[in-house]
Write a protein that holds these residues in place. Structure first.
Motif, PDB file in Angstrom:
ATOM      1  N   LEU A   8       4.180  -4.586   2.492  1.00 17.19           N
ATOM      2  CA  LEU A   8       4.979  -3.364   2.404  1.00 17.19           C
ATOM      3  C   LEU A   8       4.055  -2.151   2.466  1.00 17.19           C
ATOM      4  N   VAL A   9       4.305  -1.269   3.443  1.00  7.11           N
ATOM      5  CA  VAL A   9       3.502  -0.038   3.556  1.00  7.11           C
ATOM      6  C   VAL A   9       4.444   1.152   3.377  1.00  7.11           C
ATOM      7  N   VAL A  10       4.111   2.006   2.423  1.00  9.03           N
ATOM      8  CA  VAL A  10       4.970   3.153   2.098  1.00  9.03           C
ATOM      9  C   VAL A  10       4.193   4.446   2.318  1.00  9.03           C
ATOM     10  N   ALA A  60       0.862  -1.188   0.000  1.00  6.17           N
ATOM     11  CA  ALA A  60       0.000   0.000   0.000  1.00  6.17           C
ATOM     12  C   ALA A  60       0.896   1.236   0.000  1.00  6.17           C
ATOM     13  N   ILE A  61       0.636   2.140  -0.929  1.00  4.43           N
ATOM     14  CA  ILE A  61       1.448   3.353  -1.080  1.00  4.43           C
ATOM     15  C   ILE A  61       0.524   4.536  -0.782  1.00  4.43           C
ATOM     16  N   PHE A  62       0.841   5.283   0.270  1.00  3.55           N
ATOM     17  CA  PHE A  62      -0.042   6.365   0.681  1.00  3.55           C
ATOM     18  C   PHE A  62       0.537   7.705   0.223  1.00  3.55           C
ATOM     19  N   ALA A  63       0.167   8.085  -1.002  1.00  2.00           N
ATOM     20  CA  ALA A  63       0.693   9.330  -1.567  1.00  2.00           C
ATOM     21  C   ALA A  63      -0.305  10.476  -1.424  1.00  2.00           C
ATOM     22  N   ALA A  64      -1.486  10.194  -0.881  1.00  2.38           N
ATOM     23  CA  ALA A  64      -2.504  11.258  -0.781  1.00  2.38           C
ATOM     24  C   ALA A  64      -2.097  12.303   0.247  1.00  2.38           C
ATOM     25  N   ALA A  65      -2.530  13.537  -0.004  1.00  2.00           N
ATOM     26  CA  ALA A  65      -2.370  14.617   0.973  1.00  2.00           C
ATOM     27  C   ALA A  65      -3.696  14.710   1.728  1.00  2.00           C
ATOM     28  N   VAL A  66      -3.765  13.919   2.791  1.00  2.00           N
ATOM     29  CA  VAL A  66      -5.033  13.814   3.531  1.00  2.00           C
ATOM     30  C   VAL A  66      -5.142  14.997   4.492  1.00  2.00           C
TER      31      VAL A  66
END
Ligand code: C5P
Length: 397
Positions: free
Chosen positions: A319-321, A268-274
Motif C-alpha cells: 500500500l502506497v499513500v 509507505a505513507i509519504f506525508a513529507a513536503a518535498v
C-alpha cells in the motif's frame, strides 16, 4: 484478543476513574484477567465494591495490609501481571513514578515491577502543560514507560485542552499493542514527514512551511497499532513520536536514499513536503554579497519519491499513500495525481490560507482511492492519523 493475559490495573485519584470501570469491562470482554489496585485518592471517585464486582477479584489498596503480605507480598503482586496499567495516571502518580517514590502500594508496585508499564494520564490542562509534568513525562518516556493519551477536549473542570484520559477502547488498543497484539504487529511501515532543506551554499537553503505535524501524528498512530515504523523526517518543528525508528535527512535526494534503504515495507505513507527543485550546483563556500551583482540560482528537478516508489518493479510496498495539498479544484487535481504517480491512495486537502490547515492543528481531507472519493469531516490532525491508521490496518491485516 487478550485471552490468558493478566493486567495489574492501578486506578489513581481523578474524575476519569469512572472510565476505568468501563476499561475493566472491555479488558475482560477480550479475555484478560484484571487484578485491581485502588489508590486512596482513587477510592474517593470509585468504590472498592464496584471495582471488585467488575474484576471479580480482590481489590488491593493498602501497602501494610498484613493479610495481603501473608497471602501475596507486594513484590509478588507487582509481578503477577503481563502488563501494569495506570489509569487514570494523575500528575501526582506520574511525579512519584518519575522520581522513584515508593510510599504507598501503587508507587511501591510500580517501583518493584519487572513487567512493562502503560499509563493513561488524566488531569487538568494546566497541570498537564506544567513544566514539572512535562519533565516527568519526558523522564517516564526515557524510562520506557508507555503513555496513552491524554486526549484534548472539554474537561470535567470546565476547561478545554489536553488532559482528558483516553477512552477505554483506546487504552485497550494500547494494551494490545504493548502485549504485541496490535493489528499492525509485525507490519513494517515507512512514513516520510516534514520539509526538506535544499542548500544554496553552506549557510543558506530553500525550505517550505511544513511543520511535520500530520506525518508525526500518522507515525504515532501506526506505532500505537503495533507497526514497526521507520520515520524518515526532514528538519521539522514537530518532535518525532516515541516508539518509532527515526531517520533524519535534510534534502530530497537524501530522503529518497533513506526511503530506498528502508525497503521492503508493507506500506509507505509519504506525508513529507518535498522540495520540487534544488539548486543545481550548491556553492561549497558562502556566496559573497558583491556590490551591484545579484547571484543567479539555477535549479534542477528533485526526484519524485512517491512516484519512484509507487512505480517500482521490485519491493513495491503493498500500500502506497501520498498526499496532495492543493489550493483549488482539490479533488480533480488529487484524483489525477493518484493516477499520475501510481500510488494507491491520496489524502487530499485544501491548504489555501483561509483554511488555517497549513501549520494548524486540524485538517479536513478527502481520501481518494481507486473506488472513489470519501470526504472526512474536519478533525484534529491526530484524529486524521488515527482514522488513516485504522484504514491501513484493515487493508494489511
Ligand atoms: O506533486 P506533489 O508535490 O503535489 O505531490 C505530493 C505528494 O508527493 C506527497 O505525498 C509528497 O510527499 C510526495 N512527493 C514526493 N517527492 C517529491 C514531491 C512530492 O514524495 N519530490
Amino acid at each position: 484478543m487478550l485471552a490468558g493475559k493478566r493486567i495489574l490495573l492501578i486506578i489513581g485519584g481523578g474524575i476519569a476513574a469512572y472510565k476505568s470501570l468501563d476499561l475493566i469491562r472491555r479488558l475482560r470482554e477480550r479475555g484478560a484477567a484484571v487484578t485491581p489496585v485502588l489508590t486512596r485518592a482513587g477510592s474517593e471517585f470509585v468504590t472498592s465494591l464496584s471495582v471488585s464486582a467488575l474484576t471479580g477479584e480482590k481489590v488491593y489498596s493498602d501497602l501494610f495490609d498484613l493479610t495481603d503480605e501473608a497471602e501475596m507480598g507486594h513484590i509478588q503482586l507487582s509481578r503477577v501481571a503481563d502488563l501494569v496499567v495506570v489509569a487514570p495516571a494523575t500528575a501526582d502518580l506520574m511525579a512519584k513514578m518519575a522520581h522513584g517514590h515508593a510510599n504507598d502500594l501503587a508507587s511501591t508496585l510500580l517501583m518493584a515491577t519487572d513487567t512493562p508499564v502503560l499509563i493513561a494520564p488524566a488531569m487538568n490542562v494546566r497541570m498537564w502543560d506544567h513544566p514539572a509534568t512535562q519533565r516527568n513525562l519526558a523522564q517516564l518516556l526515557a524510562d520506557g514507560i508507555r503513555v496513552q493519551g491524554p486526549n484534548s477536549g472539554d474537561m470535567a473542570c470546565g476547561e478545554y485542552g489536553p488532559g482528558r484520559m483516553s477512552e477505554p477502547l483506546e487504552i485497550v488498543a494500547a494494551v494490545e499493542t504493548a502485549l504485541g497484539q496490535g493489528p499492525l504487529t509485525g507490519k513494517r511501515i515507512l512514513v516520510t514527514s516534514g520539509p526538506t532543506h535544499e542548500p544554496i551554499d553552506p549557510v543558506r537553503y530553500i525550505a517550505n512551511r511544513s511543520s511535520g505535524a500530520q506525518g508525526t501524528a500518522i507515525a504515532r498512530a501506526l506505532a500505537a497499532l503495533g507497526a514497526d515504523v521507520i520515520f524518515v523526517t526532514g528538519p521539522a518543528d514537530a518532535a518525532p513520536p516515541a516508539g518509532v525508528r527515526v531517520v533524519r535527512i535534510e534534502t530530497a535526494q537524501q530522503m529518497l536514499q533513506a526511503v530506498e534503504e528502508a525497503l521492503p515495507a508493507d506500506a509507505a505513507i509519504f506525508a513529507a513536503a518535498v522540495a520540487d527543485w534544488r539548486v543545481a550546483s550548491a556553492s561549497l563556500s558562502k556566496i559573497k554579497k558583491d556590490a551591484g551583482r545579484l547571484p543567479v540560482l539555477e535549479f534542477a528537478e528533485n526526484p519524485d519519491i512517491l512516484a519512484t516508489i509507487s512505480q517500482r518493479k521490485t519491493d513495491r510496498p503493498t500500500l502506497v499513500v501520498g498526499f496532495a495539498a492543493e489550493t483549488d479544484d482539490v479533488i480533480t487535481h488529487a484524483t489525477a495525481k493518484r493516477v499520475r504517480k501510481g500510488c494507491d491512495w491520496i489524502l487530499a486537502n485544501d491548504v489555501s490560507p483561509a483554511t488555517g490547515i497549513m501549520g494548524g492543528t486540524e485538517n479536513a481531507v478527502h481520501l481518494i482511492t481507486a473506488d472513489g472519493v470519501e470526504e472526512w469531516p474536519r478533525m484534529s490532525k491526530q484524529s486524521v492519523a488515527d482514522k488513516l491508521a485504522a484504514r491501513i490496518a484493515a487493508v494489511l491485516c
